[in-house]
Design an enzyme around this catalytic site. Structure first.
Site, mmCIF file in Angstrom:
data_model
loop_
_atom_site.group_PDB
_atom_site.id
_atom_site.type_symbol
_atom_site.label_atom_id
_atom_site.label_comp_id
_atom_site.label_asym_id
_atom_site.label_seq_id
_atom_site.Cartn_x
_atom_site.Cartn_y
_atom_site.Cartn_z
ATOM 1 N N CYS A 165 5.870 14.120 -97.922
ATOM 2 C CA CYS A 165 4.600 14.245 -98.650
ATOM 3 C C CYS A 165 3.385 14.303 -97.731
ATOM 4 O O CYS A 165 2.247 14.370 -98.218
ATOM 5 C CB CYS A 165 4.470 13.095 -99.639
ATOM 6 N N HIS A 188 -3.955 8.662 -100.833
ATOM 7 C CA HIS A 188 -2.613 9.175 -101.116
ATOM 8 C C HIS A 188 -2.182 8.719 -102.507
ATOM 9 O O HIS A 188 -1.717 9.527 -103.303
ATOM 10 C CB HIS A 188 -1.627 8.695 -100.056
ATOM 11 N N GLU A 204 -1.399 0.856 -99.354
ATOM 12 C CA GLU A 204 -2.541 1.662 -98.918
ATOM 13 C C GLU A 204 -3.843 0.872 -99.026
ATOM 14 O O GLU A 204 -4.703 0.951 -98.134
ATOM 15 C CB GLU A 204 -2.631 2.944 -99.734
ATOM 16 N N LYS A 225 -4.294 12.412 -107.694
ATOM 17 C CA LYS A 225 -2.945 12.547 -108.242
ATOM 18 C C LYS A 225 -2.880 12.036 -109.678
ATOM 19 O O LYS A 225 -1.928 12.351 -110.410
ATOM 20 C CB LYS A 225 -1.935 11.804 -107.374
ATOM 21 N N HIS A 241 1.950 14.404 -108.303
ATOM 22 C CA HIS A 241 2.197 14.387 -106.859
ATOM 23 C C HIS A 241 2.839 15.705 -106.446
ATOM 24 O O HIS A 241 3.996 15.982 -106.782
ATOM 25 C CB HIS A 241 3.096 13.212 -106.516
ATOM 26 N N PHE A 292 8.041 9.975 -97.216
ATOM 27 C CA PHE A 292 9.344 9.364 -96.953
ATOM 28 C C PHE A 292 9.674 9.515 -95.470
ATOM 29 O O PHE A 292 9.324 10.503 -94.828
ATOM 30 C CB PHE A 292 10.429 10.059 -97.782
#
Length: 413
Positions: free
Chosen positions: A166, A306, A317, A338, A343, A402
Site C-alpha cells: 500500500c 494513511h 499512526e 480513505k 483503500h 504490508f
C-alpha cells in the site's frame, strides 16, 4: 540525505477514483464529503462475507486505444492509462516536440493484474492448459501499467514499477523525484494503479479479517479514527502526478501546481501485516521526509493520513504523529480521505498525494467522514465530517504497507 541537484515540481494531475472519473469530479466529491463506496458490481458477491467496495463507475476514457487493444489490458492498466492521459493533457507538455528520451514513467501497483490471473486460473481448471489466454502473462505482470503508458505516449526515459504493497504509489512518486533530482530525467509520470476488486482478492482480505463487514451500511463502513471502525474497505483506481524538474517546467512556461519538497522511507521490520505498535517506522519515514524538505514539524499545516480504518493501524499512526510532532500535533489538521474512497492499495498514496496538491491549491482541507465517535486513542484534529477552509503552505501524505514498508511525501505550495 542525497545531494539535490535540481528541484522537483508537480506540473500535471490525472486520476480515476471511486469518487469520479477525473481530477475535478474526484476533488469536488471529496470536498463535499461524499462516499464512493457501495455494493460490489464487478462480480457476484452475494455469497461473500464482504459485499461492498469502492468501485470506479462508468466507462474509462482511454483516448485512441482501440477496442481490440482494450480487451488485452488488465483493468489495472486501463485505469492507469486513463489517469495518465488526463495528467499529460493537464501538464500541457507538447510530446511531439519534447525529448522523449528524458521523459519516464513510474506507476506502482501493490498487486498488479490479479483479475487477469484469476480469470486465467479459472480457464485452466475448467477448460485445460491449451485454452489459457496467450496474453495472460503480459496482461497481469505488475509493471505493465508503466510499460503500456510509456508505449502509448512514446516515453523512452526511465520506466519503473514499485511494488511495495500500500506504499507503492507513494514510493513511485518519491523515487521518481530522486531520478529527476539526479538529472537522469526531466519529466516522469509517477503514481499508482490498482484494480483488486475481484473474488479472489476480496475473499483473501476477508478471511484475514482485514475488511470491514458493514454490509448493511457500505457508505459508513470506512471510518478512520472512529471508535467503531472494524477494518478497511477495498477500493480501486489510479492517480498520476507529472513530476518535472523546475527549470524544465519554467523554461516551457508550465503551470506549477505544487512543489515536491521531501520524501522519506523506512521499514518497521516487525510483522508481515501489522504495523509496529508504537508507530516507530511511520515516525521515522515522516521524520526523514521533513529533513529532506528542510522543514520542522511546525511547518506542516496538513496531513493526509494513511488511516485505513483498521483498529491497529490508525492507532499506531496517531502514536507516530504524537511522537514526531509533540505539542505541535494539536495544531495539525489531519484528513483521512480513505473514509470516502476506500483503500486503493497500491494506488492509495498517489491519490492522497494528489489530494494534498489540491488542498495546497485551493486552501481547502478534505474531511474525514463517518467520524461519529472519535477513538480516545486517536486524539488529533481529524477535520471531522466537513471540509475546512484553512491556510495550507505545506502538506504531508503518508503510506504504509504490508511487510512493514513506509513512505511519506511533503508537498509545498
Amino acid at each position: 540525505m542525497p545531494a539535490r541537484d535540481r528541484r522537483v515540481v508537480v506540473s500535471g494531475l490525472g486520476c480515476v477514483s471511486p469518487l469520479g472519473g477525473d481530477v475535478e469530479s474526484t476533488w469536488q466529491a471529496a470536498v463535499a464529503g461524499r462516499s464512493g463506496i457501495g455494493p460490489i458490481r464487478h462480480f457476484d458477491a452475494s455469497e461473500y462475507a464482504v459485499r461492498f467496495a469502492g468501485e470506479v463507475e462508468g466507462a474509462l476514457d482511454l483516448g485512441d486505444v482501440t477496442a481490440k487493444e482494450a480487451r488485452r489490458l488488465d483493468r489495472t492498466v486501463a485505469l492507469a492509462v486513463a489517469a495518465a492521459r488526463e495528467a499529460v493533457i493537464d501538464c500541457g507538455l507538447d510530446l511531439s516536440a519534447a525529448d522523449r528520451d528524458r521523459i519516464g514513467v513510474a506507476i506502482g501497483s501493490g498487486i498488479g493484474g490479479i483479475g487477469t490471473l484469476q480469470a486465467g486460473v479459472e480457464t485452466l481448471v475448467k477448460r485445460g492448459p491449451g485454452r489459457v489466454n496467450p496474453f495472460m502473462i503480459p496482461m497481469s505482470i505488475g509493471n505493465m501499467s508503466s510499460g503500456y503508458v510509456a508505449i502509448r505516449h512514446g516515453l523512452r526515459g526511465p520506466n519503473l514499477c514499485h511494488v511495495s504493497a500500500c506504499a507503492s504509489g507513494a514510493h513511485s512518486i518519491g523515487e521518481a523525484a530522486r531520478i529527476i533530482e539526479r538529472g537522469d530525467a526531466d519529466v516522469i509520470l509517477a503514481g499508482g494503479a490498482e484494480a483488486a476488486i475481484t473474488g479472489f482478492a476480496v475473499a483473501g482480505f476477508a478471511v484475514m479479517r482485514a475488511l470491514s463487514v458493514r454490509n448493511d451500511a457500505p457508505s459508513a463502513a470506512s471510518r478512520p479514527f472512529d471508535r467503531d471502525r472494524d477494518g478497511f474497505v477495498i477500493g480501486e483506481g489510479s492517480a498520476v502526478l507529472v513530476l518535472e524538474a523546475e527549470e524544465h517546467a519554467r523554461a516551457r512556461g508550465a503551470k506549477v501546481r505544487a512543489r515536491l519538497l521531501g520524501y522519506g522511507r523506512s521499514a518497521d521490520a516487525a510483522q508481515l501485516t501489522l504495523p509496529a505498535e508504537d508507530g516507530d517506522g511511520a515516525r521515522r519515514c515522516m521524520e526523514l521526509a521533513l529533513a529532506d524538505a528542510g522543514l520542522r514539524p511546525a511547518d506542516i499545516d496538513h496531513l493526509n493520513a494513511h488511516a485505513t480504518s483498521t483498529p491497529a493501524g490508525d492507532t499506531a499512526e496517531v502514536r507516530a504523529v504524537h511522537t514526531l510532532f509533540g505539542a505541535q500535533a494539536d495544531n495539525l489538521a489531519v484528513s483521512a480521505t480513505k473514509s470516502m474512497t476506500g483503500h486503493l492499495l497500491g494506488a492509495a498514496g498517489a491519490l492522497e498525494a494528489l489530494f494534498c496538491v489540491r488542498a495546497l491549491e485551493t486552501q481547502i482541507l478534505p474531511p474525514t467522514i463517518n467520524l461519529d465517535h472519535p477513538d480516545p486513542e486517536c486524539d488529533l484534529d481529524h477535520v471531522a465530517n466537513k471540509a475546512r477552509q484553512a491556510r495550507c503552505e505545506a502538506a504531508m501524505s503518508t503510506s504504509f504497507g504490508f511487510g512493514g514498508t513506509n513512505a511519506a511525501l511533503v508537498l509545498g505550495r
